[in-house]
Design a protein around this motif. Structure first.
Motif, short mmCIF file in Angstrom:
data_model
loop_
_atom_site.label_atom_id
_atom_site.label_comp_id
_atom_site.label_asym_id
_atom_site.label_seq_id
_atom_site.Cartn_x
_atom_site.Cartn_y
_atom_site.Cartn_z
N ALA A 50 -27.29 -19.02 -15.69
CA ALA A 50 -27.94 -17.95 -16.46
C ALA A 50 -26.90 -17.06 -17.10
O ALA A 50 -27.02 -16.68 -18.28
CB ALA A 50 -28.86 -17.15 -15.55
N LEU A 51 -25.86 -16.71 -16.34
CA LEU A 51 -24.79 -15.88 -16.89
C LEU A 51 -24.13 -16.55 -18.08
O LEU A 51 -23.94 -15.93 -19.13
CB LEU A 51 -23.72 -15.64 -15.81
CG LEU A 51 -23.92 -14.48 -14.87
CD1 LEU A 51 -22.89 -14.53 -13.78
CD2 LEU A 51 -23.79 -13.19 -15.63
N ALA A 54 -26.48 -16.62 -21.07
CA ALA A 54 -26.62 -15.32 -21.74
C ALA A 54 -25.39 -15.03 -22.59
O ALA A 54 -25.50 -14.60 -23.74
CB ALA A 54 -26.80 -14.22 -20.68
N LEU A 193 -15.77 -6.37 -18.25
CA LEU A 193 -16.84 -7.24 -17.79
C LEU A 193 -16.30 -8.65 -17.51
O LEU A 193 -16.64 -9.26 -16.49
CB LEU A 193 -17.94 -7.30 -18.85
CG LEU A 193 -19.15 -8.15 -18.52
CD1 LEU A 193 -19.88 -7.59 -17.34
CD2 LEU A 193 -20.07 -8.25 -19.71
N VAL C 44 -33.66 -7.69 -20.67
CA VAL C 44 -32.92 -6.94 -19.65
C VAL C 44 -33.88 -6.40 -18.60
O VAL C 44 -33.65 -6.54 -17.39
CB VAL C 44 -32.11 -5.81 -20.31
CG1 VAL C 44 -31.56 -4.87 -19.25
CG2 VAL C 44 -30.96 -6.37 -21.11
N ARG C 60 -28.83 -9.08 -11.96
CA ARG C 60 -28.38 -7.81 -12.54
C ARG C 60 -27.11 -8.02 -13.36
O ARG C 60 -26.94 -7.40 -14.41
CB ARG C 60 -28.12 -6.79 -11.44
CG ARG C 60 -29.39 -6.32 -10.84
CD ARG C 60 -29.23 -5.08 -9.99
NE ARG C 60 -30.37 -5.03 -9.10
CZ ARG C 60 -30.34 -5.46 -7.85
NH1 ARG C 60 -29.23 -5.89 -7.32
NH2 ARG C 60 -31.42 -5.41 -7.12
N THR C 62 -26.41 -10.74 -14.94
CA THR C 62 -26.87 -11.36 -16.18
C THR C 62 -27.40 -10.30 -17.14
O THR C 62 -27.13 -10.35 -18.34
CB THR C 62 -27.95 -12.39 -15.87
OG1 THR C 62 -27.53 -13.17 -14.77
CG2 THR C 62 -28.21 -13.27 -17.05
N ALA C 63 -28.16 -9.34 -16.58
CA ALA C 63 -28.67 -8.26 -17.43
C ALA C 63 -27.52 -7.48 -18.04
O ALA C 63 -27.58 -7.07 -19.21
CB ALA C 63 -29.57 -7.34 -16.61
N LEU C 64 -26.48 -7.29 -17.27
CA LEU C 64 -25.30 -6.57 -17.76
C LEU C 64 -24.67 -7.31 -18.95
O LEU C 64 -24.38 -6.71 -20.00
CB LEU C 64 -24.30 -6.44 -16.62
CG LEU C 64 -23.15 -5.46 -16.75
CD1 LEU C 64 -23.68 -4.06 -16.85
CD2 LEU C 64 -22.23 -5.58 -15.55
N LEU D 53 -37.15 1.34 -20.68
CA LEU D 53 -36.16 0.74 -19.79
C LEU D 53 -35.66 1.78 -18.80
O LEU D 53 -35.45 1.48 -17.61
CB LEU D 53 -35.00 0.17 -20.59
CG LEU D 53 -34.00 -0.61 -19.76
CD1 LEU D 53 -34.63 -1.86 -19.20
CD2 LEU D 53 -32.77 -0.97 -20.56
N LYS D 72 -25.12 0.43 -10.73
CA LYS D 72 -25.12 -0.68 -11.68
C LYS D 72 -26.33 -0.60 -12.59
O LYS D 72 -26.23 -0.81 -13.81
CB LYS D 72 -25.10 -2.01 -10.93
CG LYS D 72 -24.80 -3.18 -11.84
CD LYS D 72 -24.88 -4.47 -11.08
CE LYS D 72 -23.51 -4.95 -10.67
NZ LYS D 72 -23.58 -6.23 -9.95
N ILE D 76 -26.29 -0.24 -16.61
CA ILE D 76 -26.98 -1.15 -17.53
C ILE D 76 -27.82 -0.34 -18.52
O ILE D 76 -27.82 -0.60 -19.73
CB ILE D 76 -27.86 -2.14 -16.75
CG1 ILE D 76 -26.98 -3.14 -16.01
CG2 ILE D 76 -28.79 -2.88 -17.67
CD1 ILE D 76 -27.72 -4.05 -15.11
N LEU D 79 -25.58 1.28 -21.08
CA LEU D 79 -25.06 0.29 -22.02
C LEU D 79 -26.12 -0.12 -23.03
O LEU D 79 -25.84 -0.23 -24.22
CB LEU D 79 -24.57 -0.95 -21.25
CG LEU D 79 -23.22 -0.81 -20.59
CD1 LEU D 79 -22.90 -2.06 -19.82
CD2 LEU D 79 -22.16 -0.57 -21.63
#
Lengths: 305, 100, 87, 111
Positions: A50-51, A54, A193, C44, C60, C62-64, D53, D72, D76, D79
């Motif tokens: 998934a990472l 994305a 990141l 997200v 989370r 992945t959302a980032l 959100l 975190k 998010i 961001l």
């Protein structure tokens, strides 16, 4: 329930992408398909994929396609022959049916690779099983994979023959003050990141591939904003950066042969450190290779313009 | 019928849709997109089938698919370059078919 | 607690469908990309809720990633436009 | 029995936050759908959705007891707000500075 909805969403987005006559609409639907696939991978308990999906889907594939599509002549859905539509529907349906039948008939798997994996995980030097598979147990695949990426890059460089002077490469600058100012905040964030993902790879989802994808996205963002990396850094440095992952991996892999072991065996005392080192080099190389593929595409547009 | 198997079947459908689009379209960009769909379907089948047979997370196919995704993106970039070169040289965005 | 998550997911799904209609209608590329941005934000939110629901903390991350990379498309839109105009 | 009331309160507050966040997302999408032109559609995108959100993030923060996760989630949210500010600005900039790009008939459209 949510799974069925996701699958229906996937199928309808895929069909819309293929059948809509408007090319831009198809592009945006394709990007959304990537987003939906990210959710699907999370549902499938595959957060690593998934990472990667994305990062690659939104950061690289979408940008590449958007970049290309603006240059290509647009045209509507071609009027194809009736027989061709028939064959397309027929073969699509039969492939689906055959695959589904095979899936439902699938016998239980006799080999329990995952149990072997869990048993051996302590010896690998990392605690996240996927990183262990990628860089220790099946490191041969990863070595070949970075080789394939390099081959793709060389083929791309062969495709466009003319070498551009550097002034042309730096390109037009974007005259948007807000974008330029926010870049100062955003680029370090992306680098951070990428580092986080690389570090996380040892014990949780993340690793060289995801970090490399984010790094490539950061380079592409810089390039899009007029800060061309290949105008700032010398070509030789870029070439070294592209090669460093493969070369380092190969050196570490073959140096074990000096000690009388087979190819790609790490000394178990510092397997963790070696894996981290290789991953660092791989991240750089993957980022630079994906970025170079993007810039090659970008330059071809200038040739045609 | 667990989650994994549902998504494996979804991947089978995606493969079929990709093949359908690949045969249907002349336009090279659309063909590339269709081919990518075929690839995504294959990845879904790989992971979904392995995990539904095992009833849990299986790291080996996941690692394979992870490698595959990165290679697929590089291949897409290369194909886009080929398509651009072809369009530049021949001024059309689909392959000519001489035997029709 | 689960039903709250489900209701929120259903609402987000509805929002997703409405965004799809905007992407379908267009009419300009900018509108379509706006729709894609909206779906990115929705994605997200869905990922964050799935992270809680499925006990999958990596969602989370992945959302980032999604949050950081979602604006690249807008930049690509503007950058491409500017370059093709200047050349 | 003392901890019963606060838990109930917390859960209902969390539910309220999450669901109202979802509702705000729907409202934002309706705005995106109903507003007449690109520049006004940016509002729907950058205002309603980020608030939605934010509410969802708040609701989820109330549910966790780990500081790292809470930070975190906040990160998010920040961001996403920053990114949608930037992309909203860019899209509006593109739409308003290049009105010459507007002609619809060029784009093959089937609606």
């Amino acid at each position: 329930m949510i799974d069925l909805l996701l699958v229906c969403g996937l199928w309808s987005l895929a069909l819309t992408t293929l059948l809509t006559p408007n090319a831009f609409r198809a592009l945006v639907f394709f990007i959304l398909l990537g987003l939906l696939l990210t959710l699907v991978w999370i549902r499938l308990d595959a957060p690593d994929i998934a990472l990667a999906e994305a990062a690659l889907g939104t950061g690289i594939t979408g940008v590449l396609l958007l970049d290309t599509l603006k240059q290509q002549p647009q045209h509507a859905l071609l009027c194809v022959h009736r027989t061709r539509i028939f064959w397309a529907v027929f073969s699509g349906l039969s492939l689906t049916l055959a695959l589904s039948w095979a899936l439902l008939q699938a016998p239980a798997m006799p080999i329990a690779l995952d149990q072997t994996l869990t048993a051996q995980l302590d010896a690998s030097g990392v605690s996240h099983p996927i990183t262990a598979v990628l860089l220790n147990f099946r490191a041969y695949d990863t070595l070949l994979e970075i080789g394939v990426l390099l081959l793709a890059l060389f083929a791309g460089q062969g495709l466009h023959e003319r070498q551009h002077p550097l002034e042309q490469l730096s390109g037009a600058q974007l005259h948007n003050p807000f974008l330029r100012a926010s870049l100062a905040l955003w680029l370090p964030g992306m680098l951070l990141l990428a580092t986080y993902l690389l570090w996380a790879g040892a014990h949780q989802p993340g690793g060289a591939f995801q970090a490399g994808a984010v790094l490539a996205a950061a380079f592409i963002l810089m390039h899009l904003c007029g800060l061309a990396l290949d105008a700032q850094v010398s070509q030789h440095l870029l070439r070294i950066g592209v090669l460093v992952g493969f070369v380092l991996f190969l050196v570490v892999a073959s140096s074990s042969m000096l000690a009388g072991q087979t190819l790609l065996t790490y000394p178990s005392a510092w397997a963790g450190e070696l894996i981290l080192l290789i991953e660092l080099a791989l991240t750089f190389s993957i980022g630079l290779i994906l970025f170079s593929l993007f810039t090659l595409n970008h330059q071809m547009r200038k040739e045609s313009a | 019928m667990n989650t994994y198997l549902i998504f494996a079947l979804g991947g089978a459908g995606l493969c079929g849709i990709g093949l359908f689009g690949f045969i249907l379209h002349d336009d090279l960009l659309r063909r590339l997109i269709a081919f990518n769909l075929l690839g995504s379907g294959t990845f879904l089948i790989l992971v979904g089938l392995a995990q539904s047979g095992r009833g849990g997370v299986d790291a080996v196919p996941q690692a394979l698919v992870l490698t595959g995704i990165v290679v697929a993106v590089a291949a897409t970039a290369l194909t886009l370059m080929l398509i651009r070169r072809w369009t530049q040289l021949s001024q059309q965005s689909h392959l000519t078919e001489e035997d029709e | 607690m689960i039903w709250v998550y489900s209701v929120t997911l259903v609402l987000l799904l509805g929002s997703l469908l409405l965004g799809l209609i905007r992407i379908w209608r267009g009419p300009r590329l900018a509108d379509r990309l706006l729709g894609a941005q909206l779906l990115g934000t929705t994605g997200v939110a869905v990922l964050l809720i799935l992270a809680e629901w499925q006990l999958q903390p990596a969602a989370r991350d992945t959302a980032l990633v999604l949050a950081m990379l979602a604006m690249m498309l807008a930049v690509a839109l503007v950058a491409g436009r500017h370059k093709s105009r200047s050349s | 029995m003392e901890s019963f009331l606060p838990t109930l309160l917390l859960t209902s507050l969390q539910g309220l936050l999450l669901i109202s966040g979802g509702v705000l997302f729907v409202v934002g999408s309706i705005g995106l759908l109903r507003f007449p032109d690109t520049c006004s559609r940016v509002h729907a995108l950058t205002k309603a959705d980020n608030l939605g959100l934010g509410l969802i993030v708040l609701g989820l923060i109330l549910g966790t007891n780990s500081l790292g996760v809470a930070l975190k989630l906040l990160l998010i949210w920040l961001l996403v707000m920053f990114a949608s500010t930037l992309s909203g600005h860019l899209v509006a900039w593109y739409a308003c500075y290049h009105p010459a790009e507007k002609p619809l008939p060029q784009e093959p459209s089937d609606d």
